[in-house]
Design an enzyme around this catalytic site. Structure first.
Site, PDB file in Angstrom:
ATOM      1  N   GLU A  34       0.820  -1.209   0.000  1.00 49.71           N
ATOM      2  CA  GLU A  34       0.000   0.000   0.000  1.00 49.71           C
ATOM      3  C   GLU A  34       0.861   1.269   0.000  1.00 49.71           C
ATOM      4  OE1 GLU A  34      -0.329  -2.605   1.941  1.00 49.71           O
ATOM      5  OE2 GLU A  34      -2.435  -3.207   2.101  1.00 49.71           O
ATOM      6  N   LYS A  75       3.839   1.749  -1.257  1.00 56.71           N
ATOM      7  CA  LYS A  75       4.407   1.980  -2.585  1.00 56.71           C
ATOM      8  C   LYS A  75       3.380   2.679  -3.482  1.00 56.71           C
ATOM      9  CE  LYS A  75       5.247  -0.682  -6.719  1.00 56.71           C
ATOM     10  NZ  LYS A  75       6.581  -0.690  -7.292  1.00 56.71           N
ATOM     11  N   GLU A  97      13.267  -6.890 -22.388  1.00 57.74           N
ATOM     12  CA  GLU A  97      12.900  -7.690 -21.197  1.00 57.74           C
ATOM     13  C   GLU A  97      11.440  -7.544 -20.757  1.00 57.74           C
ATOM     14  OE1 GLU A  97      15.820  -7.483 -17.997  1.00 57.74           O
ATOM     15  OE2 GLU A  97      17.443  -7.198 -19.419  1.00 57.74           O
ATOM     16  N   HIS A 102      17.936   5.752 -11.456  1.00 58.47           N
ATOM     17  CA  HIS A 102      17.059   5.600 -10.284  1.00 58.47           C
ATOM     18  C   HIS A 102      16.277   6.867 -10.013  1.00 58.47           C
ATOM     19  CE1 HIS A 102      20.308   2.667  -9.957  1.00 58.47           C
ATOM     20  NE2 HIS A 102      19.358   1.878  -9.523  1.00 58.47           N
TER      21      HIS A 102
HETATM   22  N1  GLN Z   1      19.347  -6.529 -17.415  1.00 60.48           N
HETATM   23  C1  GLN Z   1      18.680  -6.085 -16.238  1.00 60.48           C
HETATM   24  C2  GLN Z   1      17.791  -4.904 -16.559  1.00 60.48           C
HETATM   25  O1  GLN Z   1      18.142  -4.158 -17.416  1.00 60.48           O
HETATM   26  C3  GLN Z   1      19.651  -5.659 -15.181  1.00 60.48           C
HETATM   27  C4  GLN Z   1      18.933  -5.151 -13.990  1.00 60.48           C
HETATM   28  C5  GLN Z   1      19.816  -4.798 -12.830  1.00 60.48           C
HETATM   29  O2  GLN Z   1      20.974  -4.599 -12.980  1.00 60.48           O
HETATM   30  N2  GLN Z   1      19.248  -4.668 -11.666  1.00 60.48           N
HETATM   31  O3  GLN Z   1      16.777  -4.688 -15.919  1.00 60.48           O
END
Ligand code: GLN
Ligand code: ZN
Length: 751
Positions: free
Chosen positions: A16, A18, A480, A691
């Site tokens: 919650e 987050k 990904e 980040h």
């Molecule tokens: N290949 C992963 C990604 O790009 C690496 C993630 C990571 O380093 N935490 O999300």
């Protein structure tokens, strides 16, 4: 006996916090509404812990983002660049955590590091020469009072002054000892105010003590605590340590006027020895961390009782080895997990019961609990696979080495790929937008077919490849989209893992991970990533990186077995990932990235243990994965932290062809260690911080590239963001990557 805990998860049983924090960032709720959610979560925690029968509760273990940042903020340790933004206190707090870019200014976030040997991250307190350390905040008092108003007497928890200073970064001339006096006064004021509000105890967390302590360290500790403990204002002070033992400071700790000492009997190899050989002061309370706060397995009560019987007989409080922040909330949120597994597991809430069970058993009333526990441990629990056990046993020295040498490979690969100078790439993931997550959720709920699920991801891959080609990146990734998490994804496809639905553990800020549980011997029975990578490669003439998670990271971000060594499990995983790498190669993928995001994380906290207890098997386990590919296949790796200057030889010894890592949040100081001849591996030291939602400008990135080129030879340098982009939005990602490519092109022209 009395029971307590060091801290409890705070994100909410269904994350919650987050979701509320994210809404606040998007201006969808007000600060007050966010505050209400936070208050409800705190209330639930106190109620749960109290209902479980734990005697001593804690407060101020809650945080909107990070408790180290809370402590720094409480004491006015806020760099000028944030104060200059003139934001509300809450927004100034978040600006330090995430950076700020808006109408009031533009500044990067504080640097972020892994919290000791965990996957939790803290924000590094930044001390400037004119930092005026003094008590300015009220959080600790407010939360103590809030609990009290609800009828709970609590022990407020605060990062201790020593660890606060040890974790700090000193930007100018002054160093930690120069702040001693101010820090002592500030903490003393906290004591006085808490005592005034009716608190009986305070818990000062001093995990820095479990690292190697120099004379100067112990002097700093003494200089802080001697005066502080001479003025407690009637408050009792608990020095709480965890993640190891305090062999260097035990004498000092027991000679100072603490009222309680918290020791870790799980990771603290020598904790018991220290007490038995050197004694424990009669007038102090031993907070005995007997229940493992880091793993998810049920405790073996006989073992625990054995341990407790060896402790001093009086004045013991049974506790956990560290805060329960590092385990998920409760098994109650895992209805789909079979009882045959569940009966072996204990998450945070279940660990509370373990504490009270032990307490009852010791008090003579826990007969049934003990019997049930003994029955559980009488039978073998893990799932074994003899073929894998044999395969690991028959590994030879040569299996851990790749031929030919790095130098020869570099020549061969230069010809093979013919990339421009300063090749650009990304770390692998692209933004996991709402649609991407919704697609996965629908599939998991059975609302769409596997075919529909895959088709959506294929469309995303196509878009992603087109975008990368359009902006001119040199080495592409597929994005990904099919992965929820870089470890869970592999765990789900490998044999030997168990998954949970809601077992979230906080990683950084309010972001969580859901570590799989290793349940048996690990093996690979099907290709994992081949289909997506091959499809992505079919869409472009540029090299497409295959993307794997390395064995050490899979181990470190899972909950490991307790019956065999971590080395053994890691080698099993390495063999599985090796098979995947060879499969990718066979299907035409020429660059394979094996992420070891968490390699540094489990580095023992004491330097003397680094190689013998960890790196001596962890680095070879990584090499095993790539040892059988052709010389033309380029092996990349990625690491998520900025601090590896001190293990640079071990990193080079991984023998990857290229490594990308996170340096942007650490002012690129790491570059010094990469100078000239002592680091052969080619490097991409992250040119901006992913980040934070901030967009780096083209000139900013160009400046960073120039900084890198001052230290690292041109031919060794790659240009990339500092980590995967999955947590970012599409808009900022597009703009940031465009700036990265433009900046690289600009620098290439200037060469
Ligand atoms: N290949 C992963 C990604 O790009 C690496 C993630 C990571 O380093 N935490 O999300
Ligand atoms: Zn990373």
């Amino acid at each position: 006996m009395t029971t307590t805990i060091i801290g409890y998860p705070r994100i909410g049983t269904h994350r919650e916090l987050k979701f509320a924090v994210q809404k606040y960032f998007k201006h969808e709720i007000t600060a007050d509404e966010l505050g209400q959610t936070a208050a409800e979560l705190r209330h639930q925690n106190w109620q749960t812990i109290s209902d479980a029968g734990i005697d001593q509760l804690v407060s101020n273990d809650f945080s909107y983002y990070d408790t180290t940042l809370d402590a720094a903020t409480l004491f006015n340790i806020v760099p000028k660049r944030y104060k200059a933004l003139h934001l509300s206190p809450l927004d100034e707090y978040f600006a330090q955590a995430r950076g700020y870019q808006g109408e009031k200014g533009d500044t990067t976030a504080l640097s972020m590091k892994k919290w000791f040997n965990t996957n939790y991250h803290y924000l590094v307190p930044e001390f400037e020469d004119d930092t005026d350390v003094k008590l300015v905040g009220t959080k600790i008092f407010d939360e103590y009072q809030e609990a009290k108003d609800q009828g709970y007497q609590t022990r407020p928890v605060l990062l201790g002054p020593y660890t606060l200073l040890q974790l700090g970064a000193y930007e100018d001339n002054k160093k930690a000892p120069d702040f001693t006096q101010a820090v002592v006064s500030a903490y003393e004021e906290v004591f006085s105010k808490l005592a005034g509000l009716g608190a009986e105890w305070i818990q000062l967390d001093e995990p820095s003590l479990v690292k190697d302590q120099s004379e100067a360290d112990l002097e700093l500790f003494t200089d802080l605590y001697k005066p502080l403990l001479s003025n407690k204002h009637g408050l009792k002070v608990l020095a709480q340590t965890y993640f190891g033992d305090v062999r260097d400071s035990y004498d000092l700790l027991t000679s100072l006027d603490f009222d309680g000492l918290g020791l870790d009997f799980h990771e603290g190899d020598e904790s018991l020895d220290l007490i038995q050989k050197q004694g424990f002061p009669d007038d102090e309370v031993l907070y005995a961390g007997v229940i493992n706060g880091k793993n998810v397995w049920k405790a073996n009560y006989d073992e625990k009782l054995n341990l407790i019987h060896k402790l001093p007989k009086t004045n013991i409080v049974l506790s956990t080895s560290c805060s329960l922040l590092h385990v998920p909330y409760t098994l109650e949120n895992e209805p789909q997990l079979d009882e045959k597994y569940k009966k072996y597991l204990a998450f945070a809430k279940e660990k509370l019961t373990e504490l009270t069970d032990l307490d009852h058993i010791l008090g003579g009333s826990g007969e049934d609990a003990l019997k049930a526990n003994e029955a559980l441990f009488a039978k073998p629990r893990y799932q074994e696979n003899q073929a894998i056990i044999d395969k690991v046993a028959s590994l030879k020295e040569s299996d851990f080495h790749r031929e030919p040498s790095f130098k020869e490979r570099a020549e061969i690969q230069k010809k093979e790929f013919d990339l421009p100078e300063l090749p650009t790439t990304t770390i692998g993931s692209f933004p996991q937008t709402r649609e991407v997550r919704r697609n996965r959720a629908k599939y998991k709920r059975g609302e769409i077919t596997k075919k529909q699920y895959d088709q959506f991801n294929r469309d995303m891959i196509k878009q992603c490849v087109e975008f990368q080609e359009k902006i001119g990146l040199d080495v592409l990734v597929h994005g990904e989209y099919e992965r929820n998490d870089m470890v869970e994804y592999f765990g789900e496809k490998l044999d030997g893992f168990l998954f949970t639905s809601n077992a979230w553990v906080q990683s950084y800020g309010t972001r969580c991970v859901k570590p799989p549980i290793i349940w048996g011997d690990v093996s690979r029975n099907q290709p994992i990533t081949v289909a997506e990578s091959v499809y992505a490669q079919s869409l472009t003439d540029k090299p497409m990186k295959g993307m794997l998670t390395g064995p050490v990271t899979i181990l470190n971000w899972s909950f490991p077995r307790e019956d065999i060594s971590k080395k053994e499990t890691t080698l099993q995983i390495a063999l599985a990932i090796q098979a995947e790498a060879l499969d990718l190669e066979k299907h035409g993928i020429k660059i394979i990235q094996i992420d070891e995001a968490a390699l540094r994380e489990k580095l023992p906290l004491r330097k003397s243990d680094w190689y013998s207890r960890y790196l001596d098997w962890a680095i070879p386990a990584f090499r095993l994965v790539g040892s059988k590919v052709k010389p033309t296949t380029q092996i990349h790796t990625h690491m998520c932290y900025s601090e590896f200057g001190d293990i640079i030889d071990a990193i080079d010894d991984m023998d990857a062809d290229v490594i990308s890592f996170e340096a942007s949040r650490a002012d690129l100081t790491l570059l010094d260690t990469l100078q000239e001849d002592h680091f052969k591996t080619h490097v991409g030291p992250g040119v901006y911080d992913i980040h934070s939602p901030r967009i780096p400008s083209e000139s900013e990135v160009a400046g960073t590239i120039h900084k890198i080129l001052k230290k690292v030879p041109l031919n060794n340098v790659w240009i990339n963001p500092d980590c995967g982009l999955k947590t970012r939005g599409t808009k900022e990602t597009t703009a940031s990557l465009e700036n990265v490519v433009a900046a690289t092109k600009q620098v290439r022209k200037e060469l």
